[in-house]
Each structure stands twice: as structure tokens, then as C-alpha cells.
Design a protein around this motif. Structure first.
Motif, PDB file in Angstrom:
ATOM      1  N   GLY A 171      -3.490   5.505  51.999  1.00  0.00           N
ATOM      2  CA  GLY A 171      -4.560   4.786  51.312  1.00  0.00           C
ATOM      3  C   GLY A 171      -5.844   5.556  51.169  1.00  0.00           C
ATOM      4  O   GLY A 171      -6.867   4.985  50.772  1.00  0.00           O
ATOM      5  N   ILE A 172      -5.825   6.863  51.449  1.00  0.00           N
ATOM      6  CA  ILE A 172      -7.048   7.664  51.325  1.00  0.00           C
ATOM      7  C   ILE A 172      -7.558   7.660  49.882  1.00  0.00           C
ATOM      8  O   ILE A 172      -8.757   7.625  49.639  1.00  0.00           O
ATOM      9  N   PHE A 173      -6.628   7.660  48.911  1.00  0.00           N
ATOM     10  CA  PHE A 173      -7.027   7.694  47.506  1.00  0.00           C
ATOM     11  C   PHE A 173      -6.856   6.339  46.831  1.00  0.00           C
ATOM     12  O   PHE A 173      -5.938   5.580  47.148  1.00  0.00           O
ATOM     13  N   GLU A 174      -7.753   6.078  45.887  1.00  0.00           N
ATOM     14  CA  GLU A 174      -7.664   4.886  45.049  1.00  0.00           C
ATOM     15  C   GLU A 174      -6.966   5.257  43.742  1.00  0.00           C
ATOM     16  O   GLU A 174      -6.847   6.442  43.403  1.00  0.00           O
ATOM     17  N   ALA A 175      -6.535   4.254  43.008  1.00  0.00           N
ATOM     18  CA  ALA A 175      -6.014   4.506  41.667  1.00  0.00           C
ATOM     19  C   ALA A 175      -7.165   4.967  40.785  1.00  0.00           C
ATOM     20  O   ALA A 175      -8.307   4.512  40.944  1.00  0.00           O
ATOM     21  N   VAL A 176      -6.892   5.894  39.885  1.00  0.00           N
ATOM     22  CA  VAL A 176      -7.950   6.388  39.012  1.00  0.00           C
ATOM     23  C   VAL A 176      -8.446   5.252  38.122  1.00  0.00           C
ATOM     24  O   VAL A 176      -7.663   4.433  37.634  1.00  0.00           O
ATOM     25  N   ALA A 177      -9.749   5.166  37.970  1.00  0.00           N
ATOM     26  CA  ALA A 177     -10.357   4.108  37.158  1.00  0.00           C
ATOM     27  C   ALA A 177     -11.613   4.653  36.514  1.00  0.00           C
ATOM     28  O   ALA A 177     -12.187   5.653  36.962  1.00  0.00           O
ATOM     29  N   GLU A 178     -12.033   4.008  35.438  1.00  0.00           N
ATOM     30  CA  GLU A 178     -13.263   4.400  34.752  1.00  0.00           C
ATOM     31  C   GLU A 178     -14.193   3.210  34.654  1.00  0.00           C
ATOM     32  O   GLU A 178     -13.751   2.053  34.596  1.00  0.00           O
ATOM     33  N   GLY A 179     -15.492   3.502  34.682  1.00  0.00           N
ATOM     34  CA  GLY A 179     -16.490   2.453  34.587  1.00  0.00           C
ATOM     35  C   GLY A 179     -17.858   3.075  34.399  1.00  0.00           C
ATOM     36  O   GLY A 179     -17.981   4.297  34.174  1.00  0.00           O
ATOM     37  N   ALA A 180     -18.878   2.248  34.513  1.00  0.00           N
ATOM     38  CA  ALA A 180     -20.245   2.730  34.298  1.00  0.00           C
ATOM     39  C   ALA A 180     -20.632   3.823  35.287  1.00  0.00           C
ATOM     40  O   ALA A 180     -21.417   4.712  34.967  1.00  0.00           O
ATOM     41  N   PHE A 181     -20.058   3.769  36.517  1.00  0.00           N
ATOM     42  CA  PHE A 181     -20.417   4.743  37.538  1.00  0.00           C
ATOM     43  C   PHE A 181     -19.256   5.663  37.905  1.00  0.00           C
ATOM     44  O   PHE A 181     -19.275   6.312  38.948  1.00  0.00           O
TER      45      PHE A 181
END
Length: 296
Positions: A171-181
Motif C-alpha cells: 500500500g505504499i503507492f496510490e493509484a495514479v490520479a489527476e486533479g487540481a493539485f
């Protein structure tokens, strides 16, 4: 997840421990103290009471026992004034060649040469291993991110750090995501500038994904190969060109439009004192991890 109060307590503890490390210079301690003052809640207002005694300005009365007492007082009153005094006393002892304070020759931190895209014989830095062993996700991510600052490490070794950490921390990494930040990754290498790199480091804090980390390694390699200040390898051998980067223009000359405005001021990852502390390792490097983790 570690709370801010816990991280502040650990940062204080590690800073006091760093006072005993003979490899840590007086100047570096002063710079780390300045950085600590920028983090809300880390420093106390200076106080003196029946238990936490005043500092003695007369160097004649400064002994190792006095230094130890003042360190204890600092655990109760972690104030700028008391810490500056401890650093001053420590520096006088170093000048006197006092036993236990005299600088020693730093141990070699050389790493074995990497192979292919991942260092097959990768060994984690003491700093990264320490936080993985402690098991707190926030500080592990911070320690892994700060490996990017070690100019001795090349892309293969950083990929080794990623693989090793991923294997030890589910769980060290999250799924890649895009957003304002956490905006998109740019594939056009003409836009891979120092400013773009700083932006992607900031986005990694918001979206700690494996894809973003690997992208940062690629951008970092391009900047290293173009000898951009702050990225060039400190190894004696010339770094190999990263695959697919031979045709890219020099990042130092690449356009910087649309990147400068979003970069946070005083980004901790670019703090020279932090980089120096990470190279030394030990308690002083742990201080950096806690201070950077406090900057959300």
C-alpha cells in the motif's frame, strides 16, 4: 498514521540526538534549527523554572555534564535560545578537541554499481530502512521521496529503492490520479525543466503513485545528463544517457513557461541543508524527514 504532535516530538528527539553525532557540523545544525523554526509547533517559547534552569554564558563553566543537563532541559523546553546555546557549547568543545565531540572522518557511503534498469544488489539507505522498519506510511513516503535528493544515486538505484520499498510496504503507492493539485505527466521532454521537476515533486505529495515516482526518476535523469545545477551526479564516473533522452534539448535552455507560477516557495526538497543532512544519515537525516512530512 503519525499525528503532527508525534512527528514534532520525534523531530525534537532526533535533533537532540544529532548533537551527539560528530559528523554533523555546527553550520548544518544551525541551518536545521532555522528550518525547524519554519514549521509551526516545533519550537517552544523560551522558559526558565525550578526544573528547567537558565543557560550559563560563561564558557569556563561549560563541561560535558553541563551539556548533558542542558540537553535534558531542552526536552522540556525546546526553545530557539536553548538550542542555539547547546550548539554554541558543542562548537566550543569541538574546538577544544573535547572527547566525544571532536569531528571524525565520515564513513564511506559508496554504493555498488547498478545494473540495467534496477540495481540488482540494491541496499536501502539507513534512513529509508529506519522509516520502513517503523511502519508509518507518511514518513515512509517522505523518506522514499527524499531519496531523489541524493545525487550519488542514479536512476537504477532509485528504481531499486522503489522496488525494495514496495516489496516491504504493502500500500505504499496510490493509484495514479489527476486533479487540481496533481496534474498530468508531460511526455514532451522539451518541457522537462527544473521547474517542471519541482512541480511534479509537489504533485507526488498529493498523489503518491508509482507512475509519478518513476516519471520523476526519468525527469531527474535527463536533468542529470544535462548537468543542470543541483542534479548533476556527485560520482566520479560520467552518468550514462537515459534511454530516449539523447535528442532532447538541454533542460537548462528549455522553456520554463507555465511552470514557475505553481511552484511553492521554499520547497523543502530543494533546501541545501536538508540535502546535506540526508547524505550524513542518522538522527540528522531523520529530522529532515519529520520536518518535510510536517509540510503537507
Amino acid at each position: 498514521m503519525t499525528t503532527n504532535a508525534t512527528m514534532i516530538g520525534k523531530a525534537r528527539e532526533q535533533f537532540l540526538s544529532a548533537l551527539d553525532d560528530t559528523q554533523v557540523s555546527t553550520e548544518l545544525l544551525k541551518q536545521l534549527l532555522d528550518a525547524a523554526q519554519q514549521s509551526p509547533g516545533v519550537m517552544d517559547t523560551h522558559e526558565v523554572d525550578g526544573v528547567t534552569r537558565a543557560t550559563d554564558v560563561d564558557p569556563v563553566s561549560w563541561t560535558p555534564d553541563y551539556f548533558s543537563r542542558q540537553k535534558f532541559f531542552a526536552t522540556r523546553n525546546f526553545s530557539k535560545e536553548r538550542l542555539e546555546h547547546l550548539i554554541q557549547v558543542r562548537d566550543v568543545f569541538r574546538q577544544r578537541n573535547e572527547k566525544g565531540f571532536t569531528p571524525t572522518v565520515a564513513a564511506s557511503h559508496a554504493r555498488k554499481a547498478p545494473m540495467d534498469n534496477v540495481a540488482s544488489d540494491y541496499q536501502p539507505s539507513s534512513n529509508l530502512k529506519k522509516f520502513v522498519d517503523e511502519g508509518d506510511l507518511l514518513t515512509i513516503r517522505t523518506a522514499l521521496r527524499l531519496e531523489l535528493n541524493d545525487r550519488r544515486l542514479d536512476g537504477a538505484e532509485l528504481r531499486g529503492a522503489l522496488v525494495w520499498t514496495k516489496g516491504n510496504v504493502p500500500g505504499i503507492f496510490e493509484a495514479v490520479a489527476e486533479g487540481a493539485f496533481a496534474r498530468e505527466l508531460v511526455s514532451d521532454q522539451n518541457q522537462w525543466t527544473e521547474d517542471y521537476y519541482d512541480l511534479q515533486v509537489t504533485y507526488l505529495k498529493t498523489n503518491f503513485s508509482e507512475k509519478r515516482f518513476l516519471h520523476l526518476i526519468q525527469v531527474r535523469e535527463l536533468l542529470r545528463n544535462n548537468a543542470v545545477e543541483g542534479f548533476a551526479s556527485t560520482k566520479t564516473t560520467e552518468p550514462k544517457k537515459a534511454a530516449g533522452t539523447h535528442s532532447a534539448p538541454s533542460a537548462a535552455q528549455a522553456p520554463r513557461a507555465n511552470s514557475r507560477q505553481a511552484i511553492p516557495e521554499n520547497a523543502p526538497e530543494r533546501n541545501p541543508a536538508f540535502k546535506a543532512a540526508l547524505l550524513i544519515g542518522g538522527a540528522i537525516a531523520a529530522v529532515v524527514v519529520f520536518l518535510v512530512a510536517l509540510v503537507r
